[in-house]
Design an enzyme around this catalytic site. Structure first.
Site, PDB file in Angstrom:
ATOM      1  CG  PHE A 148      -5.330   4.571   4.174  1.00  0.00           C
ATOM      2  CD1 PHE A 148      -5.356   5.902   4.547  1.00  0.00           C
ATOM      3  CD2 PHE A 148      -6.556   3.945   3.963  1.00  0.00           C
ATOM      4  CE1 PHE A 148      -6.554   6.591   4.700  1.00  0.00           C
ATOM      5  CE2 PHE A 148      -7.758   4.614   4.110  1.00  0.00           C
ATOM      6  CZ  PHE A 148      -7.749   5.947   4.481  1.00  0.00           C
ATOM      7  CE  LYS A 172      -0.485  -5.815   2.496  1.00  0.00           C
ATOM      8  NZ  LYS A 172      -0.874  -4.497   1.962  1.00  0.00           N
ATOM      9  CB  CYS A 280     -10.855   2.884  13.294  1.00  0.00           C
ATOM     10  SG  CYS A 280      -9.685   2.944  14.631  1.00  0.00           S
ATOM     11  CD  GLU A 381     -15.287   2.595   8.406  1.00  0.00           C
ATOM     12  OE1 GLU A 381     -15.026   1.627   7.666  1.00  0.00           O
ATOM     13  OE2 GLU A 381     -14.617   2.875   9.415  1.00  0.00           O
TER      14      GLU A 381
HETATM   15  P1  NAD Z   1      -8.484  -2.042   3.766  1.00  0.00           P
HETATM   16  O1  NAD Z   1      -9.306  -3.091   4.395  1.00  0.00           O
HETATM   17  O2  NAD Z   1      -8.796  -1.629   2.374  1.00  0.00           O
HETATM   18  O3  NAD Z   1      -6.936  -2.468   3.753  1.00  0.00           O
HETATM   19  C1  NAD Z   1      -6.281  -2.924   4.913  1.00  0.00           C
HETATM   20  C2  NAD Z   1      -5.165  -3.883   4.503  1.00  0.00           C
HETATM   21  O4  NAD Z   1      -5.741  -5.017   3.848  1.00  0.00           O
HETATM   22  C3  NAD Z   1      -4.155  -3.289   3.535  1.00  0.00           C
HETATM   23  O5  NAD Z   1      -2.867  -3.703   3.912  1.00  0.00           O
HETATM   24  C4  NAD Z   1      -4.563  -3.862   2.181  1.00  0.00           C
HETATM   25  O6  NAD Z   1      -3.464  -4.060   1.315  1.00  0.00           O
HETATM   26  C5  NAD Z   1      -5.197  -5.191   2.535  1.00  0.00           C
HETATM   27  N1  NAD Z   1      -6.307  -5.540   1.635  1.00  0.00           N
HETATM   28  C6  NAD Z   1      -7.167  -4.678   1.020  1.00  0.00           C
HETATM   29  N2  NAD Z   1      -8.077  -5.362   0.301  1.00  0.00           N
HETATM   30  C7  NAD Z   1      -7.807  -6.680   0.463  1.00  0.00           C
HETATM   31  C8  NAD Z   1      -8.404  -7.879  -0.020  1.00  0.00           C
HETATM   32  N3  NAD Z   1      -9.455  -7.854  -0.821  1.00  0.00           N
HETATM   33  N4  NAD Z   1      -7.863  -9.054   0.347  1.00  0.00           N
HETATM   34  C9  NAD Z   1      -6.801  -9.098   1.178  1.00  0.00           C
HETATM   35  N5  NAD Z   1      -6.191  -7.987   1.661  1.00  0.00           N
HETATM   36  C10 NAD Z   1      -6.689  -6.786   1.320  1.00  0.00           C
HETATM   37  O7  NAD Z   1      -8.525  -0.771   4.753  1.00  0.00           O
HETATM   38  P2  NAD Z   1      -7.938   0.673   4.508  1.00  0.00           P
HETATM   39  O8  NAD Z   1      -8.775   1.382   3.500  1.00  0.00           O
HETATM   40  O9  NAD Z   1      -6.476   0.626   4.315  1.00  0.00           O
HETATM   41  O10 NAD Z   1      -8.178   1.322   5.959  1.00  0.00           O
HETATM   42  C11 NAD Z   1      -9.386   1.908   6.350  1.00  0.00           C
HETATM   43  C12 NAD Z   1     -10.258   0.943   7.127  1.00  0.00           C
HETATM   44  O11 NAD Z   1      -9.550   0.461   8.278  1.00  0.00           O
HETATM   45  C13 NAD Z   1     -11.512   1.592   7.683  1.00  0.00           C
HETATM   46  O12 NAD Z   1     -12.582   0.696   7.521  1.00  0.00           O
HETATM   47  C14 NAD Z   1     -11.206   1.791   9.156  1.00  0.00           C
HETATM   48  O13 NAD Z   1     -12.325   1.847  10.015  1.00  0.00           O
HETATM   49  C15 NAD Z   1     -10.384   0.578   9.428  1.00  0.00           C
HETATM   50  N6  NAD Z   1      -9.563   0.740  10.629  1.00  0.00           N
HETATM   51  C16 NAD Z   1      -9.961   0.079  11.743  1.00  0.00           C
HETATM   52  C17 NAD Z   1      -9.259   0.240  12.910  1.00  0.00           C
HETATM   53  C18 NAD Z   1      -9.684  -0.472  14.161  1.00  0.00           C
HETATM   54  O14 NAD Z   1      -8.949  -0.439  15.118  1.00  0.00           O
HETATM   55  N7  NAD Z   1     -10.826  -1.125  14.205  1.00  0.00           N
HETATM   56  C19 NAD Z   1      -8.109   1.060  12.932  1.00  0.00           C
HETATM   57  C20 NAD Z   1      -7.718   1.696  11.759  1.00  0.00           C
HETATM   58  C21 NAD Z   1      -8.459   1.527  10.600  1.00  0.00           C
END
Ligand code: NAD
Length: 495
Positions: A148, A172, A280, A381
């Site tokens: 997000f 997605k 991130c 985190e």
């Molecule tokens: P999230 O892991 O909850 O969701 C990411 C994606 O995965 C979404 O599209 C979501 O629909 C899907 N998803 C969520 N739970 C799932 C599950 N159980 N099974 C399969 N798919 C699932 O992450 P978020 O809250 O949207 O984003 C924040 C996180 O992203 C933080 O941990 C942040 O550090 C990380 N992030 C990392 C980077 C990087 O480059 N390393 C960049 C941006 C964000």
């Protein structure tokens, strides 16, 4: 109420009638619904991607590049609208949203150079009258699953390069702020991209599982939290897909006693509290080395009094709300846990209220001092506006602290000593490193990726790593003898 559907074959549509609410985090109000796609929707996306794939892969890189170049112009024209949509669903300030679109746009610019990037290698006379060359060919259908916190930039780390390489791409987006992805896809169609080359499917983990299980999808790019990244990496690989899965972070900024302290404080404040800490590459740990700690704490504390926490519609805002009610509660629980663990709470951002926005998901800037590495607020985190100061005696203790953390996304050192800087950049076990730079996010022509629990897989995103990830290597060895009368050979040919 607005329903955010899928983008399939150049059209906004969906079959499923199941939805999830999408909120304006500044007001805490539902503003739209996003479709939870069904297996029929998924089938429509796959059919469309398959139909477009062959012809797109045969389109010359130069023609693909020209479409990307049109796309770049259209994004520039529409940046204000894209940024407003991001701010409304995510909550970040408008300037920050614009900045994030620009960082994504830079990947489109990089992808315009695809004829050069796909040139391959040629060796004349690898044997007598034998030539050999390597080419990179598209994988087929690639998928991206995104978080997000950057609804434009993170998808744009993926699809412009993948599509430039000749693949079809299925995105997605996060179900929390999905509108921007549809706008980006519509602009790509307007730029001349054939229908079906870029499709969007909305939904939650059920759609993710359909992607992981599909035999038609050749690669998965993921960015999100570490537990999900690990799950994606394991399951995509198990199903024979190429996979890159970027996870969470806990980024340390080391302040040496010889650092320019005011520069370090400015760097820390912007990197810790910008976008409410939901980046991130946010700095969540300031490592104070030696006798600089008291001054550093005082200056950070004084400076955060002046931060303006406000909705994105206020152009004086330095930071907005966090993404959801649940996330606000989670951050506030971490703050309570930090107090329980014995850290010194210098500034408490809990129960933050803004007049007229009482239901918004705001958390004020929060500062802990005397945090130790055993504490949960240090190990995990938090992904909110919470900064932890850890005090260490010397440089060795500082670098050991950074190196022993499970996350390895970004880090930075503030110092005026070249030897310390060189030692740090050489020996720190982190993927993206800054020297007197708070958020060392690599440009589009370099590659973005962490180490340890911040990246699962072999490839970072964008830059040449991106081109390699989205292409298969083929090496051809060829000769054209006038007549072949050599007879069979039974030993390995050598020169
Ligand atoms: P999230 O892991 O909850 O969701 C990411 C994606 O995965 C979404 O599209 C979501 O629909 C899907 N998803 C969520 N739970 C799932 C599950 N159980 N099974 C399969 N798919 C699932 O992450 P978020 O809250 O949207 O984003 C924040 C996180 O992203 C933080 O941990 C942040 O550090 C990380 N992030 C990392 C980077 C990087 O480059 N390393 C960049 C941006 C964000």
């Amino acid at each position: 109420m607005k329903i955010i559907k899928n983008y399939i074959n150049g059209k906004v549509e969906c079959i499923s009638s199941n939805t999830l609410p999408v909120h304006d985090p500044s007001k805490g109000e539902e503003i739209a619904k996003v479709v939870l796609s069904s297996s029929e929707d998924f089938k429509a996306v796959i059919d469309s991607s398959k139909k477009s794939q062959y012809e797109w892969s045969q389109t010359t890189p130069l023609k693909r590049s020209r479409i990307l170049s049109n796309y770049k112009t259209l994004i520039e024209k529409n940046i204000e609208n894209l940024a407003k949509t991001i701010s409304q669903e995510h909550g970040k300030t408008l300037d920050d949203a614009k900045g994030s679109v620009t960082r994504g746009l830079e990947v489109v610019e990089f992808s315009c150079g695809i004829p050069h990037l796909l040139k391959g290698e040629f060796s004349h006379n690898v044997g007598t009258n034998i030539d050999s060359w390597s080419i990179r060919q598209p994988l087929g259908i690639c998928a991206g699953i995104t978080p997000f916190n950057f609804p434009a930039m993170v998808p744009m780390w993926m699809y412009p390069i993948s599509i430039a390489c000749g693949n079809s791409f299925i995105l997605k987006p996060s179900e929390k702020d999905p509108s921007c992805a549809i706008m980006l896809a519509e602009l790509f169609s307007e730029a001349g991209l054939p229908d079906g080359v870029f499709n969007i499917i909305n939904g939650d983990k059920d759609v993710v599982n359909m992607i992981l299980e599909s035999n038609d999808i050749n690669s998965v790019s993921f960015v999100g939290s570490t537990p999900v990244a690990k799950f994606i990496y394991e399951n995509a690989a198990k199903n024979g897909k190429r996979v890159q899965a970027l996870g969470g972070a806990k980024n340390h900024l080391v302040v040496m006693p010889d650092a320019n302290i005011d520069q370090a404080v400015d760097g820390i404040i912007g990197a810790a509290y910008g976008s409410a800490g939901e980046r991130c590459m946010a700095v969540s740990v300031a490592v104070a080395v030696g006798n600089i700690a008291d001054e550093l704490q005082n200056k950070i504390h004084n400076n955060i009094q002046n931060l303006k926490v406000a909705p994105w519609t206020d152009n004086q805002s330095d930071m907005g709300p966090v993404i959801s009610k649940e996330h606000k509660e989670k951050i506030e629980k971490y703050i309570a846990e930090g107090i329980r663990e014995g850290a010194t709470l210098i500034e408490d951002g809990r129960n933050y209220k803004i007049q007229g926005y009482e239901n918004g998901y705001f958390v004020g800037p929060t500062l802990f001092d005397n945090v130790t590495k055993e504490m949960k607020i240090y190990q995990e985190e938090i992904f909110g506006p919470v900064l932890c100061i850890v005090r260490v005696k010397n440089y060795e203790e500082a670098i050991n602290l950074v190196n022993s953390h499970k996350f390895g996304n970004g880090t930075s050192v503030y110092t005026s000593d070249g030897e310390v800087s060189r030692n740090f950049t050489s020996n720190v076990k982190i993927g993206m490193v800054g020297v007197n730079v708070p958020i060392p996010v690599p440009m589009a022509f370099h590659s973005f990726g962490g180490w340890k629990s911040s990246l699962f897989g072999d490839y970072a995103m964008h830059g040449e790593e991106g081109v390699k990830f989205y292409t298969k290597l083929k090496t051809v060895t060829s000769r054209w003898p006038k007549s072949i009368k050599d007879g069979p050979e039974f030993v390995m040919p050598t020169n």
